[in-house]
Each structure stands twice: as structure tokens, then as C-alpha cells.
Design a protein around this motif. Structure first.
Motif, mmCIF file in Angstrom:
data_model
loop_
_atom_site.group_PDB
_atom_site.id
_atom_site.type_symbol
_atom_site.label_atom_id
_atom_site.label_comp_id
_atom_site.label_asym_id
_atom_site.label_seq_id
_atom_site.Cartn_x
_atom_site.Cartn_y
_atom_site.Cartn_z
ATOM 1 N N ILE A 52 0.841 -1.202 0.000
ATOM 2 C CA ILE A 52 0.000 0.000 0.000
ATOM 3 C C ILE A 52 0.870 1.244 0.000
ATOM 4 O O ILE A 52 0.622 2.204 -0.747
ATOM 5 N N TRP A 53 1.923 1.244 0.805
ATOM 6 C CA TRP A 53 2.796 2.420 0.909
ATOM 7 C C TRP A 53 3.560 2.698 -0.385
ATOM 8 O O TRP A 53 4.001 3.820 -0.620
ATOM 9 N N MET A 54 3.725 1.681 -1.234
ATOM 10 C CA MET A 54 4.410 1.888 -2.506
ATOM 11 C C MET A 54 3.541 2.604 -3.530
ATOM 12 O O MET A 54 4.058 3.179 -4.489
ATOM 13 N N SER A 55 2.230 2.551 -3.346
ATOM 14 C CA SER A 55 1.320 3.193 -4.291
ATOM 15 C C SER A 55 1.068 4.631 -3.852
ATOM 16 O O SER A 55 1.475 5.052 -2.763
ATOM 17 N N ASP A 56 0.399 5.390 -4.710
ATOM 18 C CA ASP A 56 0.068 6.773 -4.336
ATOM 19 C C ASP A 56 -1.402 6.911 -3.968
ATOM 20 O O ASP A 56 -1.968 8.001 -4.017
ATOM 21 N N ALA A 57 -2.019 5.791 -3.576
ATOM 22 C CA ALA A 57 -3.420 5.813 -3.174
ATOM 23 C C ALA A 57 -3.580 6.531 -1.842
ATOM 24 O O ALA A 57 -2.660 6.568 -1.012
ATOM 25 N N ASP A 58 -4.759 7.095 -1.635
ATOM 26 C CA ASP A 58 -5.076 7.741 -0.368
ATOM 27 C C ASP A 58 -5.168 6.669 0.704
ATOM 28 O O ASP A 58 -5.965 5.733 0.603
ATOM 29 N N ALA A 59 -4.332 6.760 1.726
ATOM 30 C CA ALA A 59 -4.279 5.730 2.757
ATOM 31 C C ALA A 59 -4.067 6.383 4.113
ATOM 32 O O ALA A 59 -4.079 7.608 4.250
ATOM 33 N N TYR A 60 -3.872 5.550 5.127
ATOM 34 C CA TYR A 60 -3.764 6.050 6.499
ATOM 35 C C TYR A 60 -2.436 6.729 6.775
ATOM 36 O O TYR A 60 -2.302 7.430 7.774
#
Length: 338
Positions: A52-60
Motif C-alpha cells: 500500500i505504501w508503494m502506491s500513491d493511493a489515499d491511505a492512512y
């Protein structure tokens, strides 16, 4: 001790992680800043959230930026200290640092780990680490287990799922795990004490759930998403609880994941669905660690650590989480324990 090695993010992965998405970079170690400690990594944690952290998606948390060191949790030994409260030679949890041979971190962030007789250091990556706390608080705080409940756990042989099922048994639940091999299912029932286990690769999950959960499902600890989640949602009881911990089946997807297809059943069953991130519970870690340490010392919790050798193998080993090759907590051994 003049050079460091760090995995640097060079491109955002599209689908599965490719060889050129990360680069192992060697660089000189600079002077340690006042108030900091230099930690030589012993064990590096590999977790689905790394993807998840490798992508640029909106995350926590903000994504790892291109050109930055890959983010991850680790345990190491302090080799230099400019912070009075943490001595050289101390074994510490660095929190969220980098995939690196050495990490320089503020001394206040370095959590000195106690030596617990009979427990290996790897316990602090599993049951006494972030994954163990995820299982403990997700189940006890959101799942609210009670004697007689039926608890279903997906990715049940992973670091979180294997702990969830055993905590559920301690609370008197009937526990059914879903995993991806006969070996894992055997471990769940023979070593972890699950009442039943379903191999989703060779069995019809819905039919197996009907067999093993004849009175429906009270708690669904969700780690996977997709078709497995759909099968469980269809069998939830009234006033059931669904701690939403992860959706690993879709993390490498390039298209939006549809579903759940039977979302309306959550309304009909008045199910509590709550997503959570372990960072929500940082201030309560002492509570969770005390409980888990007690159960470990009493022999009521079993755990496995899947150890990969060598920092250079970290990116390639991450795929084990998405193909179901790991049993228990997946870590990379970067250096030997002192």
C-alpha cells in the motif's frame, strides 16, 4: 561500519512488484545526530501494508515518495547512541524506519525490548509486535468475542490471522480458519487449536462454511476481501461483528475491485463493520502486550516465524504474502542476533 544499504523506491508498482521498482543503494553512513541512536537491523518486518505504501493511493499514512527509502518495521541492536536513555547494545524496536542495514532514529522512538525468558526475539515481530496487537485489539475491541460465538478468520495462517483464532479460542469461541494449503490447515487445527480449517484453493468455501458453521457466523475477522469475504458475509448472524483488518486479495489489482456483492446482507443482519489500523491503538500497546505475553508464557498461544535470509531478498520475498507461501510472521534476517 562505514556504509549503509537501503532499498529505495524507484517506481510505483503496477500490479505485482517488479525488479526495477526498488533499488538496493549503498551510501556512506554520516555522523549521528544528537538525541539519535544508530540501529543495526536484525529482523525486518514484511507486511501487506508495504505494498500500500508503494502506491500513491489515499491511505492512512502518506505514500513512500519516489527516491525515498522503503518504509518498514524492524528490530535491531543499538551500535551507537547519542541519547542517554538508550545504551549501546540495547535491542530495540525502531518503529517505522527504512528497509536498511542501519537506521538512525530519534532515541525517543527506539523502544527498548525486554528479555523474556523462554521467548525468542522473533516473538516481538509476531505475537508481541504490531501483528499480534492487530489481532488482539481488532478481535477484542471490535469483534467482542464471547463464549459460544462462531468466529471465522481469513488468511488464518498468517501473522495476524493465526493470533486472532487463538485469542478467539481463549475467549471460548468456535473458530474456523480459511487458508491456502493443506499444510496450513493442518497447522491451524493441530498446533493453533482451531476447530476447523478450510483450504480455499481446493474446497468450495461456501459449502465448507455451511458444514463448519451450521449455526451461522457471529464474528468475521476480515483479512482478504473478494470472493472469500462474499461467502462469509452471506452466512453472518444477526448482530454479528466484522473487524475489517485487510483486503489483501486486491492490493496488486490494477482495476477497481467490485463488491462485496451481497452488501445488503450487512443491513439485514445488522452487522457492525469497522475498519481499523493498528496505529489507532498505539497508546494501548502495554495492555495488549501484557495479555499476549501472559498467554505465551502459559503456552496458550503458538506462533511461527517465516524467516528469509538477507536484506537483498526483501522485495522478492514480499510476494510470499500475496501468494500464500508464508506460514506465520514473515521477516527478513538482516544480521545475526547479538
Amino acid at each position: 561500519m562505514t556504509n549503509n544499504q537501503t532499498w529505495v523506491l524507484r517506481a510505483r508498482p503496477v500490479g505485482d512488484i517488479k525488479d526495477n521498482d526498488l533499488e538496493l543503494v549503498e551510501s556512506p553512513l554520516g555522523e549521528l545526530a544528537d538525541g539519535h541512536v544508530r540501529v543495526k537491523t536484525i529482523y525486518l518486518s514484511l507486511d501487506p501494508t508495504n505494498r500500500i505504501w508503494m502506491s500513491d493511493a489515499d491511505a492512512y499514512l502518506p505514500p513512500v515518495e519516489i527516491g525515498e527509502g522503503m518504509r518498514g518495521g524492524s528490530i535491531g541492536v543499538v551500535v551507537e547512541s547519542r541519547f542517554e536513555q538508550v545504551a549501546e547494545g540495547a535491542i530495540v524496536n525502531t518503529g517505522l524506519a527504512e528497509w536498511a542495514r542501519y537506521n538512525d532514529v530519534p532515541g525517543a522512538m527506539a523502544n527498548v525490548l525486554p528479555a523474556i525468558p523462554g521467548l525468542p526475539l522473533t516473538a516481538f515481530m509476531g505475537p508481541l509486535g504490531a501483528t499480534g496487537m492487530t489481532a488482539y485489539f481488532g478481535l477484542t475491541d471490535i469483534g467482542k468475542p464471547k463464549a459460544g460465538d462462531t468466529l471465522v478468520v481469513s488468511a488464518a495462517a498468517g501473522a495476524v490471522g493465526s493470533m486472532v483464532g487463538q485469542i478467539g479460542k481463549i475467549h471460548g469461541c468456535r473458530v474456523v480458519g480459511i487458508a491456502g494449503s493443506d499444510e496450513k490447515c493442518q497447522w491451524l487445527t493441530e498446533k493453533a487449536g482451531f476447530d476447523a480449517a478450510i483450504n480455499y484453493k481446493t474446497q468450495d468455501v461456501g459449502a465448507a462454511l455451511d458444514t463448519h458453521c451450521p449455526d451461522g457466523i457471529d464474528i468475521n475477522f476480515e483479512n482478504v476481501g473478494g470472493e472469500i469475504m462474499d461467502a462469509v458475509i452471506a452466512r453472518l448472524n444477526d448482530f454479528s461483528r466484522m473487524p475489517l483488518c485487510g483486503l489483501i486479495s486486491g492490493y496488486n489489482d490494477t482495476d477497481a475491485t467490485p463488491g462485496p456483492y451481497n452488501f445488503g446482507n450487512l443491513l439485514m443482519r445488522r452487522t457492525l463493520v469497522k475498519g481499523f489500523i493498528i496505529l489507532d491503538y498505539l497508546d494501548r500497546f502495554p495492555e495488549g502486550m501484557q495479555a499476549m505475553a501472559g498467554w505465551l508464557m502459559e503456552g496458550r498461544i503458538n506462533f511461527e516465524t517465516d524467516i528469509v535470509e538477507g536484506l537483498e531478498n526483501a522485495p522478492a520475498s514480499l510476494e510470499r504474502l500475496f501468494t500464500g507461501k508464508n506460514l506465520g510472521k514473515l521477516v527478513v534476517r538482516v544480521s545475526d542476533e547479538p
